[in-house]
Design a protein around this motif. Structure first.
Motif, short mmCIF file in Angstrom:
data_model
loop_
_atom_site.label_atom_id
_atom_site.label_comp_id
_atom_site.label_asym_id
_atom_site.label_seq_id
_atom_site.Cartn_x
_atom_site.Cartn_y
_atom_site.Cartn_z
N ILE A 1 65.21 44.10 110.37
CA ILE A 1 63.93 43.89 109.70
C ILE A 1 63.92 42.43 109.22
O ILE A 1 64.89 41.97 108.60
CB ILE A 1 63.77 44.84 108.50
N THR A 2 62.89 41.71 109.54
CA THR A 2 62.83 40.31 109.11
C THR A 2 61.45 40.00 108.54
O THR A 2 60.43 40.36 109.12
CB THR A 2 63.18 39.35 110.27
N ALA A 3 61.45 39.36 107.39
CA ALA A 3 60.20 39.05 106.68
C ALA A 3 59.58 37.78 107.25
O ALA A 3 59.82 36.68 106.75
CB ALA A 3 60.48 38.89 105.19
N VAL A 4 58.79 37.95 108.29
CA VAL A 4 58.13 36.80 108.91
C VAL A 4 56.99 36.32 108.01
O VAL A 4 56.77 35.13 107.84
CB VAL A 4 57.59 37.19 110.31
N GLU A 5 56.24 37.25 107.45
CA GLU A 5 55.17 37.04 106.48
C GLU A 5 53.90 36.45 107.08
O GLU A 5 52.80 36.90 106.80
CB GLU A 5 55.61 36.18 105.29
N SER A 6 54.00 35.39 107.89
CA SER A 6 52.82 34.73 108.45
C SER A 6 53.19 34.02 109.74
O SER A 6 54.38 33.71 109.97
CB SER A 6 52.27 33.72 107.43
N VAL A 7 52.18 33.75 110.57
CA VAL A 7 52.40 32.91 111.76
C VAL A 7 51.70 31.57 111.58
O VAL A 7 51.56 30.80 112.53
CB VAL A 7 51.93 33.61 113.05
N ALA B 1 66.59 45.26 118.50
CA ALA B 1 65.15 45.31 118.21
C ALA B 1 64.86 44.52 116.94
O ALA B 1 65.65 44.55 115.98
CB ALA B 1 64.70 46.75 118.05
N LEU B 2 63.75 43.80 116.93
CA LEU B 2 63.35 43.04 115.75
C LEU B 2 62.07 43.66 115.20
O LEU B 2 61.07 43.81 115.93
CB LEU B 2 63.12 41.57 116.10
N ALA B 3 62.09 44.01 113.92
CA ALA B 3 60.94 44.61 113.25
C ALA B 3 60.41 43.61 112.23
O ALA B 3 60.92 43.54 111.11
CB ALA B 3 61.34 45.91 112.58
N PRO B 4 59.42 42.81 112.58
CA PRO B 4 58.90 41.82 111.63
C PRO B 4 57.99 42.46 110.59
O PRO B 4 57.29 43.44 110.87
CB PRO B 4 58.10 40.86 112.52
N THR B 5 58.04 41.93 109.38
CA THR B 5 57.11 42.36 108.34
C THR B 5 56.22 41.17 107.97
O THR B 5 56.58 40.01 108.19
CB THR B 5 57.85 42.87 107.09
N PHE B 6 55.05 41.49 107.40
CA PHE B 6 54.06 40.45 107.13
C PHE B 6 53.39 40.65 105.77
O PHE B 6 53.32 41.77 105.26
CB PHE B 6 52.98 40.45 108.23
#
Length: 470
Positions: A282-288, A318-323
């Motif tokens: 799980i990775t906190a991408v937050e925004s693009v 697997a990568l699970a991005p959060t936003f």
């Protein structure tokens, strides 16, 4: 250090009652750890998890002390609603609050009748409070190193009652929950960990983590989810733990939260972590949007996110991005770009739809308030929402957020598939822009990835169901 053997939490007749309002569907480590401290000192303590249990009179009948764990916004709102009943059940008990949301909301909590406030590594201070009977006059936030003992989970609801791992094929796996560290060495401006830990993090010793996982495996856990704010804050510790875990339980899989920045800076560790059972990240991408990422002080760019995704996929992780897609700086076009990015990267099935509806929460102590232009635009702190209100620069974005949240909640009740929910978000976004909705190629949705059965998030308002325990 060797794991400590202690007696289980007392179900009734307890002098201390430890309460967790909600912890993202996890069996709460942050009740199990203080419970072990009390048991070691032969202080009878009961544990109550309001996500699974009701407030029962028998539990509080002999309570002299009640300590409520406030690790997140949802838990804090639930606790505020539960406090009147807790006070009615234990009218003479002294009440404390501990966890990330306790020290930053100290004045408000005291106005609700909370006697003592603890933050950071709270176990020694909770114990001292009970042993002395004296509440500190001021909030106590401990960031120094403490002893960890084997978490006492036997007084908590059975592990099978908590969130499961849903495999890519839809099958479910019983999941355990562990912590290998606390705090975080990073200072992301929107993160609730930062105001309390201020860039500090603490390692839980390997033998304690392994023994805690072993007791969960013994009752059926086949997958472990690490709740650390960032599993690679201590990369050497993380690798040693992964290798020891795999050596002891070679068939056990696990997941962890890791920053994009760490995925790139410690890329050499990922193949070994994968060999040791790492199933997804799980990775906190937050925004693009790079400008928004800079305001949040995330430490990565849009390009970094795509690089990290590619390298994880190459390794079979697997990568699970959060936003946090709705911020004061979000525009309709920017939100449309986020949706288009998920399609381009085949990530629709990897993102719970609720992640596309979240509105930035600004709690007390938020480092976002260190930005002068941001601090000048927020309203006065709102105790009802436990945050600072704000409006988007593009008012249409606020309206779209409300519409999408309503759609996602309705879709969740109807158990609609992620692809269908996304299509509804896609159509609503283009309608808000006054544009014709482009067709979506179903191949762009991507494949399903393993994920937890409870897709709630740390900055959400509590639901009616979550409030039903009292």
């Amino acid at each position: 250090m060797t794991p400590c053997s202690v007696k289980p939490c007392a179900p009734s007749g307890a002098r201390v009652v430890l309460v967790s309002p909600y912890e993202l569907g996890r069996q709460p480590f942050n009740l199990a750890q203080p419970a072990a401290w009390f048991a070691r000192e032969h202080i009878a303590a009961a544990c109550v998890d309001l996500s699974q249990q009701k407030l029962e009179p028998a539990t509080f009948a002999h309570a002299e002390y009640v300590a409520i764990y406030l690790g997140m916004h949802t838990a804090t709102r639930i606790a505020a609603a539960a406090l009147p009943k807790i006070r009615a059940l234990a009218p003479h008990a002294r009440i404390a609050a501990f966890g990330l949301y306790a020290p930053v909301n100290a004045a408000w909590l005291k106005s609700l009748g909370v006697d003592a406030i603890f933050g950071g590594e709270s176990e020694p201070d909770l114990l001292a409070w009970v042993q002395s009977g004296i509440a500190p006059a001021d909030t106590v936030v401990r960031r120094d190193k403490i002893e960890f003992v084997l978490p006492e989970r036997r007084g908590l609801p059975e592990l099978q009652r908590y969130a499961k791992l849903i495999q890519a094929d839809g099958t479910q796996t019983m999941t355990g929950f562990a912590e290998a560290s606390r705090g975080c060495k990073h200072l992301c401006r929107h993160c609730p960990v930062v105001p309390v830990y201020q860039g500090k993090f603490r390692i839980v010793p390997l033998d304690i983590v392994l023994a805690d996982i072993a007791q969960q495996v013994a009752v059926g856990a086949q997958h472990i989810s690490f709740g650390d704010p960032d599993f690679l804050n201590g990369p050497s510790h993380a690798l040693k733990l992964a290798e020891a875990l795999h050596a002891r339980f070679p068939d056990l899989t696990w997941d962890a939260t890791i920053k994009v920045e760490h995925l790139l800076n410690h890329a050499e560790l990922l193949p070994r972590l994968r060999q040791c059972g790492l199933l997804f990240i799980i990775t906190a991408v937050e925004s693009v949007d790079d400008a928004i990422l800079d305001k949040l002080a995330k430490g990565h760019t849009h390009a970094d996110f795509e690089t990290a995704l590619a390298q994880c996929r190459a390794l079979g992780i697997a990568l699970a991005p959060t936003f946090v897609p709705f911020t004061p700086w979000t525009t309709l076009a920017g939100y449309r770009d986020l949706l288009a990015t998920l399609l381009k990267l085949n990530l629709v099935e990897a993102v719970p739809p609720v992640q596309l509806a979240i509105r930035l929460l600004v709690p007390q102590g938020s480092y976002l308030l260190h930005l002068p232009e941001f601090a000048a635009r927020v309203g006065a702190f709102d105790e009802a929402m436990l945050g600072y209100p704000w409006q988007a620069e593009d008012a249409r974005a606020d309206a779209l957020q409300s519409e999408i949240m309503a759609w996602v909640m309705d879709a969740e009740k109807a158990a609609l598939p992620r692809a269908e929910v996304f299509a509804g978000i896609w159509a609503r976004t283009h309608a808000a822009l006054g544009e014709t909705t482009p067709p979506i190629d179903p191949a762009q949705f991507g494949a399903a990835i393993p994920h937890h059965s409870e897709p709630w998030y740390c900055c959400a308002e509590p639901t009616e169901t979550q409030l039903a325990s009292f």
